[in-house]
Design a protein around this motif. Structure first.
Motif, PDB file in Angstrom:
ATOM      1  N   ALA A  13      27.564  36.672  61.338  1.00 16.50           N
ATOM      2  CA  ALA A  13      28.360  36.729  60.124  1.00 16.50           C
ATOM      3  C   ALA A  13      29.670  37.455  60.393  1.00 16.50           C
ATOM      4  N   ILE A  14      30.727  37.013  59.748  1.00 17.82           N
ATOM      5  CA  ILE A  14      32.035  37.648  59.830  1.00 17.82           C
ATOM      6  C   ILE A  14      32.315  38.272  58.474  1.00 17.82           C
ATOM      7  N   LYS A  15      32.574  39.563  58.460  1.00 15.46           N
ATOM      8  CA  LYS A  15      32.748  40.273  57.198  1.00 15.46           C
ATOM      9  C   LYS A  15      33.838  39.621  56.355  1.00 15.46           C
ATOM     10  N   GLY A  16      33.495  39.308  55.114  1.00 19.73           N
ATOM     11  CA  GLY A  16      34.459  38.744  54.187  1.00 19.73           C
ATOM     12  C   GLY A  16      34.724  37.269  54.347  1.00 19.73           C
ATOM     13  N   ASN A  77      46.045  20.091  41.881  1.00 18.87           N
ATOM     14  CA  ASN A  77      45.540  21.153  42.750  1.00 18.87           C
ATOM     15  C   ASN A  77      46.700  21.781  43.511  1.00 18.87           C
ATOM     16  N   PRO A  78      47.035  23.037  43.209  1.00 17.69           N
ATOM     17  CA  PRO A  78      48.194  23.666  43.849  1.00 17.69           C
ATOM     18  C   PRO A  78      47.960  24.133  45.276  1.00 17.69           C
ATOM     19  N   TYR A  79      46.691  24.210  45.721  1.00 14.99           N
ATOM     20  CA  TYR A  79      46.382  24.735  47.052  1.00 14.99           C
ATOM     21  C   TYR A  79      45.435  23.813  47.819  1.00 14.99           C
ATOM     22  N   ARG A  80      45.586  23.834  49.143  1.00  9.24           N
ATOM     23  CA  ARG A  80      44.601  23.250  50.057  1.00  9.24           C
ATOM     24  C   ARG A  80      43.939  24.408  50.795  1.00  9.24           C
ATOM     25  N   GLY A  81      42.615  24.321  50.953  1.00  6.81           N
ATOM     26  CA  GLY A  81      41.891  25.452  51.503  1.00  6.81           C
ATOM     27  C   GLY A  81      41.658  26.492  50.424  1.00  6.81           C
ATOM     28  N   CYS A  82      40.707  27.396  50.669  1.00  4.03           N
ATOM     29  CA  CYS A  82      40.397  28.404  49.649  1.00  4.03           C
ATOM     30  C   CYS A  82      39.852  29.664  50.300  1.00  4.03           C
ATOM     31  N   GLU A  83      40.507  30.778  49.997  1.00  3.96           N
ATOM     32  CA  GLU A  83      40.122  32.050  50.599  1.00  3.96           C
ATOM     33  C   GLU A  83      38.812  32.607  50.046  1.00  3.96           C
ATOM     34  N   HIS A  84      38.320  32.086  48.954  1.00  2.00           N
ATOM     35  CA  HIS A  84      37.028  32.553  48.458  1.00  2.00           C
ATOM     36  C   HIS A  84      35.931  32.356  49.502  1.00  2.00           C
ATOM     37  N   GLY A  85      36.055  31.332  50.336  1.00  2.97           N
ATOM     38  CA  GLY A  85      35.131  31.141  51.454  1.00  2.97           C
ATOM     39  C   GLY A  85      33.740  30.687  51.070  1.00  2.97           C
ATOM     40  N   SER A 173      37.281  33.010  39.463  1.00  3.15           N
ATOM     41  CA  SER A 173      38.106  34.198  39.628  1.00  3.15           C
ATOM     42  C   SER A 173      38.453  34.834  38.292  1.00  3.15           C
ATOM     43  N   SER A 174      38.528  36.150  38.289  1.00  2.72           N
ATOM     44  CA  SER A 174      38.989  36.859  37.097  1.00  2.72           C
ATOM     45  C   SER A 174      40.499  36.727  36.934  1.00  2.72           C
ATOM     46  N   GLY A 175      41.187  36.152  37.933  1.00  9.24           N
ATOM     47  CA  GLY A 175      42.630  35.974  37.840  1.00  9.24           C
ATOM     48  C   GLY A 175      43.069  35.144  36.658  1.00  9.24           C
ATOM     49  N   VAL A 176      42.166  34.309  36.129  1.00 14.36           N
ATOM     50  CA  VAL A 176      42.515  33.494  34.962  1.00 14.36           C
ATOM     51  C   VAL A 176      42.887  34.366  33.768  1.00 14.36           C
ATOM     52  N   GLU A 177      42.411  35.603  33.740  1.00 12.35           N
ATOM     53  CA  GLU A 177      42.732  36.487  32.625  1.00 12.35           C
ATOM     54  C   GLU A 177      44.231  36.784  32.551  1.00 12.35           C
ATOM     55  N   ARG A 178      44.933  36.692  33.673  1.00 14.44           N
ATOM     56  CA  ARG A 178      46.379  36.943  33.666  1.00 14.44           C
ATOM     57  C   ARG A 178      47.130  35.906  32.851  1.00 14.44           C
ATOM     58  N   ASP A 179      46.512  34.744  32.637  1.00 13.47           N
ATOM     59  CA  ASP A 179      47.194  33.655  31.925  1.00 13.47           C
ATOM     60  C   ASP A 179      46.643  33.426  30.525  1.00 13.47           C
ATOM     61  N   ILE A 180      45.906  34.392  30.014  1.00 10.36           N
ATOM     62  CA  ILE A 180      45.387  34.274  28.653  1.00 10.36           C
ATOM     63  C   ILE A 180      46.527  34.156  27.646  1.00 10.36           C
ATOM     64  N   GLU A 210      29.594  33.351  48.524  1.00 17.13           N
ATOM     65  CA  GLU A 210      30.971  33.242  48.027  1.00 17.13           C
ATOM     66  C   GLU A 210      31.699  34.558  48.325  1.00 17.13           C
ATOM     67  N   PRO A 211      31.952  34.867  49.598  1.00 18.54           N
ATOM     68  CA  PRO A 211      32.287  36.236  50.019  1.00 18.54           C
ATOM     69  C   PRO A 211      33.537  36.840  49.410  1.00 18.54           C
ATOM     70  N   ARG A 212      34.537  36.048  49.046  1.00 18.67           N
ATOM     71  CA  ARG A 212      35.761  36.639  48.501  1.00 18.67           C
ATOM     72  C   ARG A 212      35.996  36.241  47.043  1.00 18.67           C
ATOM     73  N   ALA A 213      34.956  35.826  46.389  1.00 18.92           N
ATOM     74  CA  ALA A 213      35.045  35.512  44.962  1.00 18.92           C
ATOM     75  C   ALA A 213      34.611  36.738  44.153  1.00 18.92           C
ATOM     76  N   ALA A 214      34.921  36.729  42.875  1.00 24.89           N
ATOM     77  CA  ALA A 214      34.552  37.838  42.000  1.00 24.89           C
ATOM     78  C   ALA A 214      33.036  37.979  41.917  1.00 24.89           C
ATOM     79  N   ALA A 215      32.572  39.203  41.756  1.00 22.35           N
ATOM     80  CA  ALA A 215      31.140  39.474  41.615  1.00 22.35           C
ATOM     81  C   ALA A 215      30.617  38.864  40.313  1.00 22.35           C
ATOM     82  N   PRO A 216      29.319  38.589  40.231  1.00 21.48           N
ATOM     83  CA  PRO A 216      28.777  37.966  39.014  1.00 21.48           C
ATOM     84  C   PRO A 216      29.080  38.734  37.738  1.00 21.48           C
TER      85      PRO A 216
END
Length: 362
Positions: A13-16, A77-85, A173-180, A210-216
């Motif tokens: 495993a690779i951290k993150g 879709n604004p991105y290709r690839g996803c850091e959430h992993g 992602s909780s990032g959606v809250e920035r666009d409420i 889902e190593p880099r996604a928000a916790a449940p």
């Protein structure tokens, strides 16, 4: 050196990160194997990859879908690839078309679509364009970490807000809250809905899956924040993985309590390179369970790792798939999910002007 003398390095495993290797893509003409040459590794571990972002000049913004088992017809879709992993992500094999690995490259070598909102604006301004709900972030997450700086998703939502165009988006992602501030007034006009992906409440499993996604618990707070703002919010329990995501009923209960009122699920899909990647992940994190998990996955896929048949690819087939379906339906009926179907309104759409002027009577 013959093959018998090679000491293969165990995949770890690779951290993150979700993937444990740079699995070659299916168009690769060479295959390489790592082996232990007896030298001690250097202090700077080359197996801990950093995230890089490259720009792409998109020629179009709207992707059209004619698959009968997908709920949307148009997406952006604004991105290709996803850091959430997320190791289960069905979009990983799309990196192969870029000559990149669906493994670690998918989550470390990201591509951002420069001026995607401007390209979208030009498409919406076409005289023959007819407004229909646009699904945002259906391939890779539109609120992955780089969105905080690049704000491509924000630009898309701002455009759709300004021309009264309906949208729905899916994120973990909780990032959606920035666009409420944009989504709430759109929701008040039946122009917006949001789905939050919540596969399990098990935080330990989530860190591996889902190593880099928000916790449940953080995603549940996001559902509550959206619901409190008057935004119709649903929960996606995709994918369901036998012997791993076993708390389906508890997830639905927690999501309902947080304010979600619609829900859907899919079972695990393993197209193309995703099958060996997921098998590798199982051996790293759940070796004692790996054979059992894959046996059940194959039970739902007619004895194969994956079957692309439109009739069964989302929900699977056979008794195990039916059991998951029964559990989901009974829990939804008990709690009250999906009793009202939300229909977004495209009748107020105002075609954007490309000359910077506002249309008369806006």
């Amino acid at each position: 050196m013959n093959s018998e003398s090679i000491q293969r390095v165990p995949i770890a495993a690779i951290k993150g990160r979700g993937a444990a290797s740079w699995l070659p893509h299916r168009f690769h003409t060479e295959a390489r194997e790592v082996f232990d040459d007896g030298w001690e590794p250097e202090e700077s571990d080359p197996h801990v990859p950093a995230t890089t972002v490259s720009w792409e000049e998109p020629r179009s913004a709207i992707a059209h879908n004619d698959s009968p088992d997908v709920f949307f017809e148009r997406s952006v879709n604004p991105y290709r690839g996803c850091e959430h992993g997320c190791i289960y992500c069905y979009a990983r094999p799309t990196h192969s078309y870029l000559g990149l690995s669906p493994g670690l490259d998918f989550e470390t070598r990201l591509i951002a679509k420069r001026n995607i909102a401007g390209v979208l604006k030009a498409e919406l301004a076409r005289p023959r364009y007819e407004a229909r709900t646009l699904a945002v972030g259906t391939v890779t997450d539109c609120y992955q970490p780089v969105e905080r700086e690049l704000r491509l998703t924000r630009d898309i939502i701002q455009l759709l807000h300004d021309c009264a165009h309906p949208l729905t988006l899916v994120t973990k992602s909780s990032g959606v809250e920035r666009d409420i501030d944009l989504l709430a007034p759109m929701a008040g006009r039946r122009l917006a809905s949001v789905f939050i992906t919540l596969t399990t409440l098990d935080a330990g499993l989530t860190r591996k899956l889902e190593p880099r996604a928000a916790a449940p618990h953080r995603r549940l707070r996001t559902i509550r924040a959206l619901a409190d703002a008057g935004i119709p919010v649903g929960v996606s329990l995709a994918p369901q993985i036998p012997f791993l995501t076993e708390d389906l009923e508890q997830v639905l209960e927690a999501a309902w309590e947080a304010g979600a009122r619609s829900a859907f699920y899919h079972v695990l899909r393993l197209p193309w390179e995703l099958s060996p990647l997921f098998r590798e992940w199982l051996q790293v994190h759940y070796p004692q369970r790996a054979e059992r998990v894959m046996a059940r996955v194959q039970d739902m896929r007619g004895g194969k790792d994956y079957d692309s048949d439109f009739a069964t690819r989302m929900k699977g087939s056979g008794p195990w798939a039916e059991l998951i379906g029964q559990r989901f339906r009974r829990a939804c009926d008990r709690l009250g999910f999906n009793r009202e179907r939300l229909v977004l309104d495209a009748s107020a759409f105002r075609r954007p002007r490309l000359d910077g002027q506002q249309a008369l009577f806006d």
